[in-house]
Motif scaffolding. Structure first.
Motif, mmCIF file in Angstrom:
data_model
loop_
_atom_site.group_PDB
_atom_site.id
_atom_site.type_symbol
_atom_site.label_atom_id
_atom_site.label_comp_id
_atom_site.label_asym_id
_atom_site.label_seq_id
_atom_site.Cartn_x
_atom_site.Cartn_y
_atom_site.Cartn_z
ATOM 1 N N GLU A 192 -5.253 11.203 -7.146
ATOM 2 C CA GLU A 192 -4.613 12.261 -6.536
ATOM 3 C C GLU A 192 -5.055 12.108 -5.203
ATOM 4 O O GLU A 192 -6.210 12.466 -5.041
ATOM 5 C CB GLU A 192 -4.308 13.610 -7.164
ATOM 6 C CG GLU A 192 -3.760 14.704 -6.293
ATOM 7 C CD GLU A 192 -3.604 16.038 -6.891
ATOM 8 O OE1 GLU A 192 -4.345 16.116 -8.014
ATOM 9 O OE2 GLU A 192 -2.940 16.889 -6.231
ATOM 10 N N ASN B 98 0.513 15.436 -2.340
ATOM 11 C CA ASN B 98 0.916 16.670 -2.713
ATOM 12 C C ASN B 98 2.126 17.014 -1.615
ATOM 13 O O ASN B 98 2.063 16.631 -0.482
ATOM 14 C CB ASN B 98 -0.168 17.667 -2.679
ATOM 15 C CG ASN B 98 -0.958 17.723 -3.772
ATOM 16 O OD1 ASN B 98 -0.731 18.346 -4.902
ATOM 17 N ND2 ASN B 98 -2.093 17.001 -3.528
ATOM 18 N N GLU C 131 4.131 15.023 -5.765
ATOM 19 C CA GLU C 131 3.783 16.158 -6.569
ATOM 20 C C GLU C 131 4.427 17.285 -5.950
ATOM 21 O O GLU C 131 4.266 17.677 -4.742
ATOM 22 C CB GLU C 131 2.120 16.532 -6.941
ATOM 23 C CG GLU C 131 1.520 15.512 -7.449
ATOM 24 C CD GLU C 131 0.164 15.835 -7.868
ATOM 25 O OE1 GLU C 131 -0.313 16.962 -7.798
ATOM 26 O OE2 GLU C 131 -0.398 14.799 -8.221
ATOM 27 N N ASP D 77 3.678 19.586 -10.269
ATOM 28 C CA ASP D 77 2.528 20.173 -10.298
ATOM 29 C C ASP D 77 2.279 21.761 -10.641
ATOM 30 O O ASP D 77 3.155 22.447 -10.902
ATOM 31 C CB ASP D 77 2.014 20.220 -8.958
ATOM 32 C CG ASP D 77 0.261 20.262 -8.580
ATOM 33 O OD1 ASP D 77 -0.113 20.141 -9.689
ATOM 34 O OD2 ASP D 77 0.033 20.062 -7.120
ATOM 35 N N LYS E 289 2.417 17.929 -14.812
ATOM 36 C CA LYS E 289 0.861 18.393 -14.514
ATOM 37 C C LYS E 289 0.708 20.013 -14.962
ATOM 38 O O LYS E 289 1.123 20.704 -14.538
ATOM 39 C CB LYS E 289 0.389 18.485 -13.339
ATOM 40 C CG LYS E 289 0.644 16.898 -12.567
ATOM 41 C CD LYS E 289 -0.444 16.624 -11.389
ATOM 42 C CE LYS E 289 -1.584 16.126 -11.699
ATOM 43 N NZ LYS E 289 -2.562 15.900 -10.425
ATOM 44 N N GLU F 33 -4.777 18.700 -15.883
ATOM 45 C CA GLU F 33 -5.486 19.013 -14.438
ATOM 46 C C GLU F 33 -6.649 19.840 -15.021
ATOM 47 O O GLU F 33 -6.531 20.649 -16.028
ATOM 48 C CB GLU F 33 -4.741 19.908 -13.610
ATOM 49 C CG GLU F 33 -3.757 18.808 -13.061
ATOM 50 C CD GLU F 33 -3.473 19.644 -11.692
ATOM 51 O OE1 GLU F 33 -3.675 19.268 -10.624
ATOM 52 O OE2 GLU F 33 -2.691 20.518 -11.830
HETATM 53 CA CA CA Z 1 -1.565 18.610 -6.800
#
Ligand code: CA
Ligand code: C2E
Ligand code: CA
Ligand code: CA
Length: 277
Positions: A58, A117, A150, A180, A201, A234
């Motif tokens: 990421e 992101n 994400e 996310d 996630k 995560e």
């Molecule tokens: Ca993220």
């Protein structure tokens, strides 16, 4: 209208709160930060739980501020979102991510993926130009599926035409979408299906410390799998969580137990060590 807004700020400046003034200073400094090459991207490895292989990473932005040192996203992303600077920063992070994933695919693993992101303002009317992102992927000869964007639950719930259209365009181009921070918002199953998400996630602290414990975790993972969505946990900080997640059928893990965010050179070294073993 923009000019008027600026004058108004100046007029009220002497009466402003310290915090507001600090944010305005940061916003002004941010204008030249891209040009002066002050942003950095760190990559946090994502591990395939069944094999232990690093298969993704990421991209996480940092600002090497000339006076204040290395700033974390929480210290400047909200300001960047407020001023719209996030669009330029996001484009730059995207290009960095493309370069890094290309390098990892050439040197180590042709299926390696890097996620970036997204902020909601990047997907509104004056945000990301999806065609430009796709052009860049074409120029760099990188398959769109190498990049994961994400998104947050609030983005999936947004009805703004541009947001819906841009997410759809990314998906149709073959860029992967990942939800996310799953579990922190509304978690509507209908919306999971709507955008044909590739990844979800989840925050293990949310799932593991929930009353239902591992049962809820297993149910969420099973549901995701039924929808063709693979699950990334995560913030995995210890081996107990790692073992529980694997037992619950979770596909991937990311967190300090594996690695903190690292530079692209360190990611290269990490993958080299695996190549040799
Ligand atoms: Ca993220
Ligand atoms: P996020 O997307 O939820 O990213 C994960 C955050 O958790 C990262 O913080 C990461 O360093 C941290 N983390 C990783 N492993 C662990 C762990 O085991 N335990 C704990 N407690 N934390 C862990 P970071 O890098 O400070 O990023 C914070 C947030 O800033 C990100 O949250 C993301 O929402 C945002 N962000 C970062 N880079 C970008 C960017 O390029 N664009 C946009 N729009 N937002 C960004
Ligand atoms: Ca997250
Ligand atoms: Ca987040």
């Amino acid at each position: 209208a923009k000019q008027q807004g600026r004058n108004r700020f100046n007029y009220f400046a002497p009466f402003m709160q310290e915090a507001t003034r600090a944010r305005m200073t940061l916003a002004n400094e941010m204008r030249d930060a891209l040009m002066h090459n002050q942003f950095r991207v760190l990559y946090q490895p994502v591990i395939e739980l069944s094999t232990g292989n690093v298969v993704k990473a990421e991209a996480l932005v940092r600002w090497q501020h000339p006076a204040r040192g290395l700033l974390c996203p929480s210290e400047f992303i909200p300001v960047a979102e407020h001023t719209g600077a996030i669009v330029g920063i996001g484009d730059w992070v995207f290009r960095q991510a493309v370069q890094t994933v290309k390098r990892m695919q050439l040197l180590h693993d042709k299926n390696f993926q890097v996620s970036v992101n997204g902020s909601i303002c990047q997907f509104r009317e004056r945000g990301v130009n999806v065609a430009e992102w796709l052009d860049y992927l074409g120029e760099q000869r990188l398959a769109p599926k190498s990049i994961i964007v994400e998104v947050t639950e609030s983005m999936l719930l947004d009805t703004d035409h541009a947001v819906v259209h841009k997410l759809q365009a990314l998906h149709e181009a073959g860029i992967a979408l990942s939800l996310d921070d799953f579990g922190t918002g509304y978690c509507s199953v209908a919306f999971l299906k709507r955008y044909a998400l590739n990844f979800l996630k989840i925050d293990p602290s949310f799932l593991m410390e929930n009353e239902a414990g591992p049962a809820l975790c297993e149910a969420v993972i099973a549901l995701a799998h039924k929808l063709g969505i693979r699950v990334i946990a995560e913030g995995v900080e210890n081996q107990r969580q790692q073992v529980q997640l694997l037992a619950a059928g979770c596909d991937f893990g990311q967190g300090y137990v594996f690695s903190a965010p690292i530079t692209s050179d360190e990611l290269d070294e990490m993958l080299s060590a695996v190549d040799k073993s």
